[in-house]
Structures are given as C-alpha cells and as structure tokens.
Design a protein around this motif. Sequence first.
Motif, PDB file in Angstrom:
ATOM      1  N   VAL A   1      19.199 113.266  46.996  1.00  0.00           N
ATOM      2  CA  VAL A   1      20.088 113.971  46.068  1.00  0.00           C
ATOM      3  C   VAL A   1      21.549 113.670  46.400  1.00  0.00           C
ATOM      4  N   SER A   2      21.894 113.703  47.668  1.00  0.00           N
ATOM      5  CA  SER A   2      23.296 113.499  48.061  1.00  0.00           C
ATOM      6  C   SER A   2      23.761 112.066  47.832  1.00  0.00           C
ATOM      7  N   SER A   3      22.837 111.123  47.833  1.00  0.00           N
ATOM      8  CA  SER A   3      23.208 109.714  47.618  1.00  0.00           C
ATOM      9  C   SER A   3      23.305 109.366  46.134  1.00  0.00           C
ATOM     10  N   HIS A   4      22.944 110.316  45.279  1.00  0.00           N
ATOM     11  CA  HIS A   4      23.023 110.115  43.827  1.00  0.00           C
ATOM     12  C   HIS A   4      23.976 111.140  43.193  1.00  0.00           C
ATOM     13  N   GLN A   5      25.000 111.525  43.906  1.00  0.00           N
ATOM     14  CA  GLN A   5      25.887 112.597  43.455  1.00  0.00           C
ATOM     15  C   GLN A   5      26.625 112.262  42.171  1.00  0.00           C
ATOM     16  N   LEU A   6      26.952 111.001  41.952  1.00  0.00           N
ATOM     17  CA  LEU A   6      27.845 110.619  40.853  1.00  0.00           C
ATOM     18  C   LEU A   6      27.097 110.192  39.587  1.00  0.00           C
ATOM     19  N   ILE A   7      25.827 110.503  39.480  1.00  0.00           N
ATOM     20  CA  ILE A   7      25.086 110.130  38.265  1.00  0.00           C
ATOM     21  C   ILE A   7      25.835 110.653  37.031  1.00  0.00           C
ATOM     22  N   GLY A   8      26.062 109.755  36.080  1.00  0.00           N
ATOM     23  CA  GLY A   8      26.792 110.114  34.867  1.00  0.00           C
ATOM     24  C   GLY A   8      28.283 109.883  34.957  1.00  0.00           C
ATOM     25  N   GLN A   9      28.771 109.466  36.140  1.00  0.00           N
ATOM     26  CA  GLN A   9      30.197 109.235  36.349  1.00  0.00           C
ATOM     27  C   GLN A   9      30.416 107.801  36.834  1.00  0.00           C
TER      28      GLN A   9
ATOM     29  N   ASN B   1      11.383  87.691  33.262  1.00  0.00           N
ATOM     30  CA  ASN B   1      10.302  86.879  33.827  1.00  0.00           C
ATOM     31  C   ASN B   1      10.742  85.454  34.135  1.00  0.00           C
ATOM     32  N   ALA B   2      12.059  85.222  34.179  1.00  0.00           N
ATOM     33  CA  ALA B   2      12.555  83.853  34.295  1.00  0.00           C
ATOM     34  C   ALA B   2      12.125  83.161  35.586  1.00  0.00           C
ATOM     35  N   PHE B   3      11.840  83.920  36.624  1.00  0.00           N
ATOM     36  CA  PHE B   3      11.566  83.313  37.916  1.00  0.00           C
ATOM     37  C   PHE B   3      10.087  83.390  38.297  1.00  0.00           C
ATOM     38  N   LEU B   4       9.244  83.782  37.343  1.00  0.00           N
ATOM     39  CA  LEU B   4       7.806  83.811  37.594  1.00  0.00           C
ATOM     40  C   LEU B   4       7.195  82.501  37.115  1.00  0.00           C
ATOM     41  N   GLU B   5       6.510  81.826  38.004  1.00  0.00           N
ATOM     42  CA  GLU B   5       6.013  80.479  37.734  1.00  0.00           C
ATOM     43  C   GLU B   5       5.133  80.415  36.488  1.00  0.00           C
ATOM     44  N   ASN B   6       4.284  81.427  36.286  1.00  0.00           N
ATOM     45  CA  ASN B   6       3.328  81.371  35.185  1.00  0.00           C
ATOM     46  C   ASN B   6       3.886  81.912  33.873  1.00  0.00           C
ATOM     47  N   GLU B   7       5.137  82.423  33.895  1.00  0.00           N
ATOM     48  CA  GLU B   7       5.653  83.062  32.699  1.00  0.00           C
ATOM     49  C   GLU B   7       7.013  82.536  32.247  1.00  0.00           C
ATOM     50  N   HIS B   8       7.581  81.590  32.972  1.00  0.00           N
ATOM     51  CA  HIS B   8       8.970  81.229  32.720  1.00  0.00           C
ATOM     52  C   HIS B   8       9.184  80.593  31.352  1.00  0.00           C
ATOM     53  N   LYS B   9       8.129  80.137  30.694  1.00  0.00           N
ATOM     54  CA  LYS B   9       8.282  79.514  29.379  1.00  0.00           C
ATOM     55  C   LYS B   9       8.139  80.504  28.220  1.00  0.00           C
ATOM     56  N   THR B  10       7.756  81.724  28.515  1.00  0.00           N
ATOM     57  CA  THR B  10       7.597  82.708  27.450  1.00  0.00           C
ATOM     58  C   THR B  10       8.947  83.265  27.025  1.00  0.00           C
ATOM     59  N   VAL B  11       9.027  83.679  25.773  1.00  0.00           N
ATOM     60  CA  VAL B  11      10.234  84.249  25.202  1.00  0.00           C
ATOM     61  C   VAL B  11      10.031  85.750  25.047  1.00  0.00           C
ATOM     62  N   GLU B  12      10.979  86.543  25.550  1.00  0.00           N
ATOM     63  CA  GLU B  12      10.867  87.995  25.498  1.00  0.00           C
ATOM     64  C   GLU B  12      11.546  88.519  24.232  1.00  0.00           C
ATOM     65  N   ILE B  13      10.745  89.125  23.357  1.00  0.00           N
ATOM     66  CA  ILE B  13      11.251  89.634  22.085  1.00  0.00           C
ATOM     67  C   ILE B  13      11.575  91.117  22.253  1.00  0.00           C
ATOM     68  N   ARG B  14      12.846  91.367  22.596  1.00  0.00           N
ATOM     69  CA  ARG B  14      13.266  92.727  22.916  1.00  0.00           C
ATOM     70  C   ARG B  14      14.786  92.828  22.764  1.00  0.00           C
ATOM     71  N   GLU B  15      15.240  93.960  22.228  1.00  0.00           N
ATOM     72  CA  GLU B  15      16.670  94.245  22.216  1.00  0.00           C
ATOM     73  C   GLU B  15      16.873  95.629  22.833  1.00  0.00           C
ATOM     74  N   ALA B  16      18.080  95.890  23.301  1.00  0.00           N
ATOM     75  CA  ALA B  16      18.319  97.124  24.043  1.00  0.00           C
ATOM     76  C   ALA B  16      19.761  97.583  23.851  1.00  0.00           C
ATOM     77  N   TYR B  17      19.981  98.840  24.205  1.00  0.00           N
ATOM     78  CA  TYR B  17      21.331  99.372  24.308  1.00  0.00           C
ATOM     79  C   TYR B  17      21.394 100.154  25.608  1.00  0.00           C
ATOM     80  N   ASN B  18      22.337  99.778  26.476  1.00  0.00           N
ATOM     81  CA  ASN B  18      22.515 100.448  27.760  1.00  0.00           C
ATOM     82  C   ASN B  18      23.575 101.538  27.615  1.00  0.00           C
ATOM     83  N   TYR B  19      23.163 102.783  27.829  1.00  0.00           N
ATOM     84  CA  TYR B  19      24.067 103.922  27.631  1.00  0.00           C
ATOM     85  C   TYR B  19      24.548 104.467  28.963  1.00  0.00           C
ATOM     86  N   LEU B  20      25.876 104.487  29.125  1.00  0.00           N
ATOM     87  CA  LEU B  20      26.529 105.127  30.263  1.00  0.00           C
ATOM     88  C   LEU B  20      27.451 106.209  29.699  1.00  0.00           C
ATOM     89  N   PRO B  21      27.257 107.458  30.056  1.00  0.00           N
ATOM     90  CA  PRO B  21      28.004 108.539  29.410  1.00  0.00           C
ATOM     91  C   PRO B  21      29.507 108.479  29.613  1.00  0.00           C
TER      92      PRO B  21
END
Length: 309
Positions: A158-166, A90-110
Amino acid sequence: MTTAHIPVVDFGSQFQDNKEQLGITLVDIFRTVGFVYLKNHGVPEETIQGAFGSSQKFFELGTDTKKKYGRPPGTDVNSGYVPVGMERLNAFLENEHKTVEIREAYNYLPFDKTKLPSEVPQFDETLSTLFVESTRLARDIFECIALGLCLEKQDIFVSSHQLIGQRGNPTTLRTLSYPPIDPSAEDAAQLTRCGTHSDYGTITLLYQDEIGGLEVENRDDVFLPALPMPGTILVNVGDLLQRWTSDLLRSTRHRVTCNNMQAIKKTRQSLAFFVHPDDNFTVKCLDGSDKYPPVSAGEYLQDRFKLTY
C-alpha cells in the motif's frame, strides 16, 4: 470450455470477517495459478457499465477523430489512443512474431486531461469513477497479500503505491476494443486479438464484456479459456510482483485469440486496470535474497515499454 482452472473467491464477506485467511487463500492461488475471479468485490455494476458505455462511444468515433487523442510515440507519456498496429505484445515470441494483433486501446490517466475526447462528454467522469473504485479494491487486495505472505512490513504494498492517480505513479485504466474479424478472410490465420504476454506491473484488475476470447496458460503450458463470469472481476499477478516475491507469486501468460469463430465476428471490449508502484520506489526482493537486483519501478516500466511500442 471451462474456467475451473481459475478459482472464484468471495472477496467481500471474507475481507470483513477473516482478512488473514483471505490473504492466505489469495497467496496460494497467486502462487499456483496467478489468476483469480473475485465476486462481491464492491465495485458497483453501474460504475463498470458506465465506463464500458463511454469506451464504446469513443471507439465508435472515426479513425481521424480518435487519432487526435493519440498516445505519443516513445515511453515518456502513456496516455491517449493506441491504434491498431502501434503495439506488439507478441513481437519477441518465436512462434507468434508474424501474427498481427487486431486491437485498439485508450490509456486513461486521471491527471492527464490533454487527451480527453470532447466528442464523449462523460468519458472523463465515468472512467475516473471506475479508476477510484479500482484503486480502493487494489489496495484492499494488497493488504490481503501482505497478510498472506506474513510480511514483517505489512503496509509495504500500500505504501509503495501511494500516488495512484497522480503524477509519479503510472497506474493506468486501459479501455480496449477488439474489432470484428472475418474468419473467412485470406489473412485470418495471421491475425490475433492480443498476443501472448504477461502483465508488467504488480496486479491487474480486468473487467470483461460477455464476448470472451481470453485464454490463460496453466501449469502444463496449455492455454485454457477464462470466460466472462457475471458479477466478478478477474485479478492477476504482474511481472514486477513476481520479481518482488522472488518468483513465489506467478505472473501467468495470457492472450486473446481468434479461436472462437463466432466471438471474433463481434466487437469485444474489456477494461484493464494495470497497477504499478510509484515511479521512485525501489523494488527489492522481499525475502532478502539477491535473486533479482533492486530496480526502480519507474525505470522498470520504461524498459518494458521500449519493447512494446
């Protein structure tokens, strides 16, 4: 509290019996709402719960342990742990840029085994299984959308997403954890769980736990709850698909708030499967117009990451 603004579609029976009509239904929903609940989607419940279990065990590890598997800064590599505060949606939203996002994540690529947490031995297996099942469902959804749009080239998605997972395709299974928040804390008003945003890719498959907190913007610019619905997967259009269809399909803004005082006292988890075309695929407006110039899918995503991290 209602989810009536987001339709529920029985995917399984219609996919087998009348794929074309299913495609027409999905296109109409994605054109007007941008979100849909799919039931009878074919992803086994034990697969979903297995991934949730591994995700929970990872996030319960100590901070120093999790940081060993951190996502590198920059845009080149999008796998690994993302601590609270590293990402701002939300860093670029005028009404929200001062809020702090309390979230952690893990990005999984096989295909990236360099950041797998050894402390959770089943992590790779359970997330890989859900990744494969999500890929199958995403391709079925793409097949239906192409039918619903009456495209001349029916296999374009489907053909434009052939390499999903690679390597060469950035489609990511993201595990998310939202730590508890004390609503009586002095800075509680400046906290949120996930800022207002739209997704970057073509479609997203979202697996929610029972806690809730997701809100989706309707056509009147009002955010309404998208409550967890057992047995369903929430699917939405991303920015790149909206661009690809010359704004026919709608990439709807959404957020995870602290509005429910009881919910924010608990840890919330979700699993998001963010689907993207292959990096070297060039996205051009399907209607032949010049509403948006052609763009490399890989470069498009890199540009979005530069604004986020």
